[in-house]
Design a protein around this motif. Structure first.
Motif, PDB file in Angstrom:
ATOM      1  N   ILE A  36     -40.350 -23.226  -4.875  1.00 58.18           N
ATOM      2  CA  ILE A  36     -39.436 -23.673  -5.925  1.00 58.18           C
ATOM      3  C   ILE A  36     -38.478 -22.532  -6.266  1.00 58.18           C
ATOM      4  N   CYS A  37     -37.204 -22.741  -5.995  1.00 52.34           N
ATOM      5  CA  CYS A  37     -36.182 -21.746  -6.264  1.00 52.34           C
ATOM      6  C   CYS A  37     -35.290 -22.235  -7.402  1.00 52.34           C
ATOM      7  N   ALA A  38     -35.303 -21.493  -8.499  1.00 55.38           N
ATOM      8  CA  ALA A  38     -34.527 -21.884  -9.671  1.00 55.38           C
ATOM      9  C   ALA A  38     -34.306 -20.655 -10.535  1.00 55.38           C
ATOM     10  N   PRO A  39     -33.208 -20.601 -11.271  1.00 56.10           N
ATOM     11  CA  PRO A  39     -32.942 -19.439 -12.122  1.00 56.10           C
ATOM     12  C   PRO A  39     -33.785 -19.460 -13.385  1.00 56.10           C
ATOM     13  N   ALA A  40     -33.830 -18.329 -14.060  1.00 56.88           N
ATOM     14  CA  ALA A  40     -34.512 -18.242 -15.343  1.00 56.88           C
ATOM     15  C   ALA A  40     -33.920 -19.285 -16.299  1.00 56.88           C
ATOM     16  N   GLY A  41     -34.781 -19.873 -17.112  1.00 63.07           N
ATOM     17  CA  GLY A  41     -34.346 -20.926 -18.027  1.00 63.07           C
ATOM     18  C   GLY A  41     -34.597 -22.311 -17.495  1.00 63.07           C
ATOM     19  N   SER A  42     -35.031 -22.410 -16.225  1.00 59.53           N
ATOM     20  CA  SER A  42     -35.382 -23.702 -15.634  1.00 59.53           C
ATOM     21  C   SER A  42     -36.837 -24.029 -15.955  1.00 59.53           C
ATOM     22  N   VAL A  43     -37.182 -25.311 -15.790  1.00 59.42           N
ATOM     23  CA  VAL A  43     -38.546 -25.782 -16.034  1.00 59.42           C
ATOM     24  C   VAL A  43     -39.045 -26.542 -14.821  1.00 59.42           C
ATOM     25  N   LEU A  44     -40.275 -26.244 -14.419  1.00 57.50           N
ATOM     26  CA  LEU A  44     -40.968 -27.000 -13.374  1.00 57.50           C
ATOM     27  C   LEU A  44     -42.006 -27.874 -14.061  1.00 57.50           C
ATOM     28  N   LEU A  45     -41.873 -29.180 -13.912  1.00 58.16           N
ATOM     29  CA  LEU A  45     -42.792 -30.137 -14.524  1.00 58.16           C
ATOM     30  C   LEU A  45     -43.637 -30.742 -13.416  1.00 58.16           C
ATOM     31  N   PHE A  46     -44.992 -30.602 -13.492  1.00 61.92           N
ATOM     32  CA  PHE A  46     -45.768 -31.091 -12.358  1.00 61.92           C
ATOM     33  C   PHE A  46     -47.144 -31.630 -12.735  1.00 61.92           C
ATOM     34  N   HIS A  47     -47.627 -32.517 -11.863  1.00 62.41           N
ATOM     35  CA  HIS A  47     -48.910 -33.212 -11.957  1.00 62.41           C
ATOM     36  C   HIS A  47     -50.043 -32.259 -11.603  1.00 62.41           C
ATOM     37  N   ASN A  48     -51.160 -32.363 -12.304  1.00 61.57           N
ATOM     38  CA  ASN A  48     -52.291 -31.460 -12.066  1.00 61.57           C
ATOM     39  C   ASN A  48     -52.841 -31.523 -10.644  1.00 61.57           C
ATOM     40  N   ALA A  49     -52.660 -32.648  -9.945  1.00 60.59           N
ATOM     41  CA  ALA A  49     -53.274 -32.804  -8.627  1.00 60.59           C
ATOM     42  C   ALA A  49     -52.405 -32.286  -7.481  1.00 60.59           C
ATOM     43  N   VAL A  50     -51.186 -31.822  -7.762  1.00 54.82           N
ATOM     44  CA  VAL A  50     -50.359 -31.258  -6.699  1.00 54.82           C
ATOM     45  C   VAL A  50     -50.937 -29.906  -6.280  1.00 54.82           C
ATOM     46  N   TRP A  51     -51.171 -29.738  -4.984  1.00 49.33           N
ATOM     47  CA  TRP A  51     -51.629 -28.446  -4.483  1.00 49.33           C
ATOM     48  C   TRP A  51     -50.484 -27.445  -4.601  1.00 49.33           C
ATOM     49  N   MET A 109     -38.988 -39.783  -8.165  1.00 50.04           N
ATOM     50  CA  MET A 109     -39.216 -38.454  -7.584  1.00 50.04           C
ATOM     51  C   MET A 109     -40.574 -37.905  -8.011  1.00 50.04           C
ATOM     52  N   PHE A 110     -40.938 -38.084  -9.268  1.00 51.63           N
ATOM     53  CA  PHE A 110     -42.220 -37.561  -9.746  1.00 51.63           C
ATOM     54  C   PHE A 110     -43.385 -38.271  -9.061  1.00 51.63           C
ATOM     55  N   GLU A 111     -43.280 -39.588  -8.916  1.00 52.94           N
ATOM     56  CA  GLU A 111     -44.355 -40.320  -8.243  1.00 52.94           C
ATOM     57  C   GLU A 111     -44.434 -39.952  -6.762  1.00 52.94           C
ATOM     58  N   SER A 112     -43.289 -39.664  -6.157  1.00 45.50           N
ATOM     59  CA  SER A 112     -43.262 -39.343  -4.732  1.00 45.50           C
ATOM     60  C   SER A 112     -43.731 -37.926  -4.442  1.00 45.50           C
ATOM     61  N   TRP A 113     -43.244 -36.960  -5.205  1.00 42.98           N
ATOM     62  CA  TRP A 113     -43.533 -35.557  -4.937  1.00 42.98           C
ATOM     63  C   TRP A 113     -44.560 -34.959  -5.895  1.00 42.98           C
ATOM     64  N   GLY A 114     -44.653 -35.489  -7.093  1.00 47.08           N
ATOM     65  CA  GLY A 114     -45.587 -34.951  -8.079  1.00 47.08           C
ATOM     66  C   GLY A 114     -44.991 -33.898  -8.982  1.00 47.08           C
ATOM     67  N   TYR A 115     -43.698 -33.647  -8.858  1.00 45.20           N
ATOM     68  CA  TYR A 115     -43.084 -32.639  -9.722  1.00 45.20           C
ATOM     69  C   TYR A 115     -41.569 -32.819  -9.790  1.00 45.20           C
ATOM     70  N   LEU A 116     -40.980 -32.206 -10.812  1.00 45.98           N
ATOM     71  CA  LEU A 116     -39.541 -32.187 -11.024  1.00 45.98           C
ATOM     72  C   LEU A 116     -39.112 -30.766 -11.364  1.00 45.98           C
ATOM     73  N   VAL A 117     -37.889 -30.420 -11.010  1.00 44.65           N
ATOM     74  CA  VAL A 117     -37.284 -29.155 -11.417  1.00 44.65           C
ATOM     75  C   VAL A 117     -36.140 -29.490 -12.372  1.00 44.65           C
ATOM     76  N   ILE A 118     -36.180 -28.905 -13.566  1.00 46.92           N
ATOM     77  CA  ILE A 118     -35.168 -29.180 -14.585  1.00 46.92           C
ATOM     78  C   ILE A 118     -34.404 -27.884 -14.856  1.00 46.92           C
ATOM     79  N   PRO A 119     -33.187 -27.757 -14.362  1.00 41.94           N
ATOM     80  CA  PRO A 119     -32.415 -26.531 -14.608  1.00 41.94           C
ATOM     81  C   PRO A 119     -31.752 -26.554 -15.983  1.00 41.94           C
ATOM     82  N   ASN A 120     -31.295 -25.377 -16.399  1.00 40.84           N
ATOM     83  CA  ASN A 120     -30.456 -25.234 -17.598  1.00 40.84           C
ATOM     84  C   ASN A 120     -31.136 -25.744 -18.873  1.00 40.84           C
TER      85      ASN A 120
END
Length: 269
Positions: free
Chosen positions: A184-199, A25-36
């Motif tokens: 990106i829709c996620a509740p407080a306490g979630s983390v968005l991890l992403f590559h610098n080159a993603v617009w 997923m990270f290689e395909s989209w450039g980011y991950l959403v990690i809840p909780n």
């Protein structure tokens, strides 16, 4: 008419280990959403710390304050959070630093930010090669609810870290919408991890409260700090070995090719 933002699909990961699905997923989209990742109590402590940072600096409007981990224990605890750090290690190996830590505030009723890629104003990362290398891996901790659009969310363009052409200049200038934007829709306490080159850009915020996000940016050990010129000696004196290591405090950091860089301090090494 502006296109409706897409928020149905999510590259959702689980806290902790970086799985093969995470990598795909990270290689395909450039980011991950990690809840909780954070509990409600941890979110509140980090939010209060963030407000203190901005009040101390007297910020107005959209603003960011760096190096808050040095003075705020709740923010320091996120530097090597066990839900996120294994994913950073999987992408970098064990030689990386915390290049910066920015606490951003989007004010109540804030508008759209501009489309951009992360990088250096002094030297465009795109000049280094294609695809743009991973030089700034950002872990963004959501400290206010962003579970619906127009809550100060981040809007990403999936897979754009692999694009061989730039985003059209008129879209950047006008902060325009495009049909493949992903809010990106996620509740407080979630983390968005992403590559610098993603617009990406900051999405609109319709709430009557300030939105806070805590960003931790990890980089190769030879990248210069961007939120500080040097580490605070008092912080280093009380930091754990891992956090001191991630602070990039090692002998002869000016030496070429990482001379003097210490052996890994991670517990499983």
């Amino acid at each position: 008419m502006a296109a409706e933002p897409h928020q149905g699909l999510q590259a959702v990961s689980e806290p902790g280990a970086f799985t093969e699905l995470d990598r795909f997923m990270f290689e395909s989209w450039g980011y991950l959403v990690i809840p909780n990742v954070l509990t409600a109590e941890q979110v509140q402590a980090c939010l209060e710390a963030s407000v203190r940072l901005h009040e101390k600096e007297g910020t107005e409007g959209w603003a960011q304050v760096g190096r808050g981990f040095e003075t705020e224990p709740a923010l320091d605890a996120l530097v090597d959070h066990p839900s996120v750090l294994p994913k950073v290690r999987a992408l970098y190996g064990d030689r990386f630093i915390l290049q910066s830590a920015w606490c951003t505030k989007q004010p109540a009723f804030g508008g759209f930010g501009g489309w951009h890629q992360d990088g250096s104003g002094a030297y465009d990362f795109k000049k280094l090669g294609y695809p743009v290398p991973l030089l700034q891996l950002r872990a963004s901790y959501l400290l206010t609810d962003q579970s619906l659009p127009r809550m100060g969310n981040m809007e990403m363009i999936p897979g754009s870290h692999r694009a061989q052409v730039p985003l059209p200049p008129d879209l950047r200038k006008e902060k325009g919408d495009l049909p493949i934007g992903h809010v990106i829709c996620a509740p407080a306490g979630s983390v968005l991890l992403f590559h610098n080159a993603v617009w990406h850009r900051t999405y609109a915020h319709d709430g009557d409260y300030d939105r806070y996000t805590m960003h931790y940016i990890y980089s190769p050990p030879w990248v210069r700090f961007s939120d500080r010129f040097a580490n605070d000696p008092d912080y280093l004196a009380r930091a754990t070995p891992v956090r001191r290591y991630l602070a990039g405090e090692y002998e002869r950091p000016d030496a070429p090719f990482g001379a003097g860089y210490p052996a890994s301090v991670f517990d499983d090494e």
